[in-house]
Design a protein around this motif. Structure first.
Motif, PDB file in Angstrom:
ATOM      1  N   ARG A  86       0.858  -1.174   0.000  1.00 51.51           N
ATOM      2  CA  ARG A  86       0.000   0.000   0.000  1.00 51.51           C
ATOM      3  C   ARG A  86       0.899   1.229   0.000  1.00 51.51           C
ATOM      4  O   ARG A  86       1.976   1.219   0.607  1.00 51.51           O
ATOM      5  CB  ARG A  86      -0.915   0.011   1.234  1.00 51.51           C
ATOM      6  N   TYR A  88       1.043   5.529   0.563  1.00 55.38           N
ATOM      7  CA  TYR A  88       0.388   6.732   1.056  1.00 55.38           C
ATOM      8  C   TYR A  88       1.337   7.915   0.871  1.00 55.38           C
ATOM      9  O   TYR A  88       2.525   7.826   1.198  1.00 55.38           O
ATOM     10  CB  TYR A  88       0.041   6.595   2.546  1.00 55.38           C
ATOM     11  N   TYR A 106       4.954   6.820   2.172  1.00 60.43           N
ATOM     12  CA  TYR A 106       4.952   5.786   3.203  1.00 60.43           C
ATOM     13  C   TYR A 106       4.441   4.506   2.544  1.00 60.43           C
ATOM     14  O   TYR A 106       3.435   4.528   1.827  1.00 60.43           O
ATOM     15  CB  TYR A 106       4.035   6.166   4.363  1.00 60.43           C
ATOM     16  N   GLY A 108       3.090   0.549   3.084  1.00 58.47           N
ATOM     17  CA  GLY A 108       2.557  -0.433   4.009  1.00 58.47           C
ATOM     18  C   GLY A 108       2.316  -1.753   3.308  1.00 58.47           C
ATOM     19  O   GLY A 108       2.601  -1.910   2.119  1.00 58.47           O
ATOM     20  N   ASP A 130       0.448   1.792  11.379  1.00 57.07           N
ATOM     21  CA  ASP A 130      -0.368   2.133  10.205  1.00 57.07           C
ATOM     22  C   ASP A 130      -1.760   2.561  10.675  1.00 57.07           C
ATOM     23  O   ASP A 130      -2.559   1.724  11.107  1.00 57.07           O
ATOM     24  CB  ASP A 130      -0.466   0.925   9.276  1.00 57.07           C
ATOM     25  N   THR A 133      -5.366   1.238   8.441  1.00 57.83           N
ATOM     26  CA  THR A 133      -5.978  -0.095   8.412  1.00 57.83           C
ATOM     27  C   THR A 133      -6.396  -0.476   9.823  1.00 57.83           C
ATOM     28  O   THR A 133      -5.913   0.076  10.808  1.00 57.83           O
ATOM     29  CB  THR A 133      -4.984  -1.157   7.889  1.00 57.83           C
ATOM     30  N   ALA A 138      -0.076  -3.564  12.232  1.00 53.93           N
ATOM     31  CA  ALA A 138       0.306  -3.149  10.871  1.00 53.93           C
ATOM     32  C   ALA A 138       1.229  -1.940  10.946  1.00 53.93           C
ATOM     33  O   ALA A 138       1.057  -1.044  11.778  1.00 53.93           O
ATOM     34  CB  ALA A 138      -0.933  -2.827  10.056  1.00 53.93           C
ATOM     35  N   ARG A 139       2.239  -1.919  10.060  1.00 49.78           N
ATOM     36  CA  ARG A 139       3.234  -0.860  10.096  1.00 49.78           C
ATOM     37  C   ARG A 139       3.347  -0.172   8.742  1.00 49.78           C
ATOM     38  O   ARG A 139       3.042  -0.745   7.695  1.00 49.78           O
ATOM     39  CB  ARG A 139       4.622  -1.423  10.464  1.00 49.78           C
ATOM     40  N   LEU A 140       3.813   1.071   8.786  1.00 49.34           N
ATOM     41  CA  LEU A 140       4.188   1.817   7.594  1.00 49.34           C
ATOM     42  C   LEU A 140       5.688   2.076   7.636  1.00 49.34           C
ATOM     43  O   LEU A 140       6.244   2.346   8.714  1.00 49.34           O
ATOM     44  CB  LEU A 140       3.462   3.167   7.523  1.00 49.34           C
TER      45      LEU A 140
END
Length: 376
Positions: A86, A88, A106, A108, A130, A133, A138-140
């Motif tokens: 993903r 952003y 960023y 993800g 993140d 979500t 979850a991380r970015l």
């Protein structure tokens, strides 16, 4: 694209249908040259992605992609996120930016790494929760790359939000090079920046102010940096200055630093000049490939700013002049005009088993060590 668009040997293999590029910023002028040279025959795909996001996060098929007429012509699209990723584009407050407005990218998704081994502070800076979500944990990954969305849903790479650059695919923080250079004897101040040469190739340029009483030689400074840094972090050009330009706030004005050419560039004397026809041909090829005006018999190709990517261009020129195969290995083993001319004059078999120069082997090992550190 830079190398293939200037291909001077035989044409690309007839069976070749796909070329994927990545690791470096794709330049519009190189893309245009590619299209003029190879047209619709070879599909060209531009991939983007940091190691922290498992290498490839976005992809753009430049073969089919149309240039956005509203976009600045100096940017090439890096495409859309792949299925596992993903993307952003966020402003300094962490809010998504509208189409056409630059922000930081960023990344993800399942490809994002857990962090840097043994470096919790750096991990906390770059790997963030993140908020977009509902997935727990979850991380970015904060890439540090400046991009923007196009109206067609494509991402465009604009540059960096910090000073980090990529030199031949390696991440380089100029500040690290500055710190090593500034502590060398005879150096009062130092600044290192990345600049493009006339061929669009990015290289490091060192600007330094000598301490009162004498100017340290470039060869001495280069040797000192080689002892502490991998080859790709050693500046290709050196400029000695009476003083560094400053902004009104007293900071170094990097935009006012002079281009590293002409009388401003500090180089060691070229030394013995080429005499034989073979030496003159080789020296002329070096001058053309490196973009310099003077080459001595015992100058080292790599000390003058040469690197493995330029060797392919040099090889093409030499093969056309000498009408024989000149392998890349041969060019590594004979990095001076004198040694290469002697080799070609003797007609040494290309399959020779002479060992590669120990210094080159150590340089390669240092580069690999540095690459492993950057991947952590």
């Amino acid at each position: 694209v830079a190398e293939l668009s200037e291909w001077e040997g035989d044409d690309l293999p007839e069976a070749l249908r796909l070329v994927i590029i990545g690791g470096e910023r794709a330049l519009p002028e190189r893309l245009r040259a590619w299209r003029e040279r190879f047209g619709e025959r070879v599909r060209l795909v531009n991939g983007y992605g940091p190691t922290e996001a498992t290498v490839v996060a976005t992809l753009c098929d430049l073969h089919d992609a149309e240039d956005d007429p509203a976009a600045a012509p100096r940017h090439v699209a890096i495409g859309r996120p792949l299925g596992h990723a993903r993307a952003y584009v966020l402003d300094p407050r962490g809010e998504p930016t509208p189409v056409g407005v630059p922000g930081e990218l960023y990344v993800g998704g399942g490809g994002v790494a857990r962090g840097y081994l043994g470096d919790p502070a750096r991990t906390a800076e770059r790997f963030l929760p993140d908020p977009f979500t509902g997935t727990v944990g979850a991380r970015l990954y904060r890439t540090g790359d400046r991009v923007r969305w196009r109206a067609d849903g494509m991402l465009e790479f604009i540059g960096r939000v910090d000073q980090q650059v990529k030199i031949r695919g390696f991440r380089v923080e100029p500040g690290e090079v500055e710190a090593v250079l500034a502590r060398q004897p005879g150096v009062e101040e130092a600044v290192v920046v990345a600049r493009e040469d006339g061929r669009g190739q990015l290289h490091l340029v060192a600007y330094f102010v000598p301490e009162p009483g004498g100017t340290p030689s470039v060869s001495t400074l280069r040797a000192a940096l080689k002892a502490e840094l991998p080859p790709y972090m050693v500046p290709a050009a050196w400029v000695a200055m009476d003083a560094l330009p400053l902004t009104r706030s007293g900071k170094v004005d990097r935009r006012a630093l002079p281009a590293p050419d002409g009388a401003a560039t500090e180089r060691e004397p070229a030394g013995a000049v080429p005499r034989s026809e073979a030496e003159r041909v080789i020296a002329a090829a070096w001058q053309d490939v490196l973009g310099i005006e003077e080459v001595g018999l015992d100058d080292n190709f790599f000390d003058l700013g040469g690197h493995s990517l330029l060797l392919a261009r040099l090889r093409s020129r030499l093969q056309g002049k000498f009408l024989r195969d000149v392998s890349i290995v041969v060019l590594f083993r004979h990095p001076t005009v004198r040694s290469l001319a002697e080799y070609l004059s003797q007609g040494e078999p290309l399959a020779g088993t002479a060992p590669v120069d120990d210094a080159h082997v150590e340089n390669r090992r240092a580069a690999m060590r540095r690459l492993r550190e950057l991947k952590r």
